[in-house]
Design an enzyme around this catalytic site. Structure first.
Site, mmCIF file in Angstrom:
data_model
loop_
_atom_site.group_PDB
_atom_site.id
_atom_site.type_symbol
_atom_site.label_atom_id
_atom_site.label_comp_id
_atom_site.label_asym_id
_atom_site.label_seq_id
_atom_site.Cartn_x
_atom_site.Cartn_y
_atom_site.Cartn_z
ATOM 1 N N HIS A 30 15.297 -72.730 -42.292
ATOM 2 C CA HIS A 30 14.315 -73.410 -41.455
ATOM 3 C C HIS A 30 12.911 -72.842 -41.696
ATOM 4 C CE1 HIS A 30 13.158 -75.908 -38.041
ATOM 5 N NE2 HIS A 30 12.358 -74.917 -37.683
ATOM 6 N N GLU A 57 11.620 -74.232 -44.908
ATOM 7 C CA GLU A 57 11.209 -75.621 -44.710
ATOM 8 C C GLU A 57 9.750 -75.678 -44.252
ATOM 9 O OE1 GLU A 57 12.180 -79.388 -41.749
ATOM 10 O OE2 GLU A 57 13.171 -77.467 -41.447
ATOM 11 N N HIS A 58 9.373 -74.823 -43.324
ATOM 12 C CA HIS A 58 7.989 -74.800 -42.845
ATOM 13 C C HIS A 58 7.035 -74.329 -43.941
ATOM 14 C CE1 HIS A 58 8.429 -75.819 -38.591
ATOM 15 N NE2 HIS A 58 9.644 -75.316 -38.728
#
Length: 95
Positions: free
Chosen positions: A75, A78-79
């Site tokens: 996650h 992803e950012h």
């Protein structure tokens, strides 16, 4: 002052993997799959009926790929993919 780029520092052009894709008979767009110098594959779609362009990225990884001692890493990455994209951050902040 202009700087010249040596040809040895340029990236190799992408290689064509295929332009023969199965598609519906009524689909008049053309498709091509290429491999970029960094080994990422990209699907290119050409539609002569539009004046717009867009791009999308699928990163085939998720939370099941996280190491046991690093939950949330997928996650976080992803950012990182969108850190240079002003529109994403403006939309996320609501401004």
């Amino acid at each position: 002052m202009s700087e010249s780029i040596s040809t040895s520092s340029r990236l190799a052009p992408p290689s064509r993997l295929t332009d023969r894709m199965q598609k519906p008979q009524l689909d008049d767009r053309t498709y091509r799959v290429i491999e970029l110098p960094n080994k990422l594959e990209a699907l290119l779609v050409h539609d002569a009926e539009t004046d717009k362009a867009s791009a999308a990225m699928d990163v085939n990884i998720g939370s099941f790929s996280d190491a046991d001692d690093m939950p949330g890493m997928a996650h976080a990455v992803e950012h990182l993919l969108f850190m240079g994209t002003d529109k994403v951050w403006r939309d996320a902040r609501g401004s």
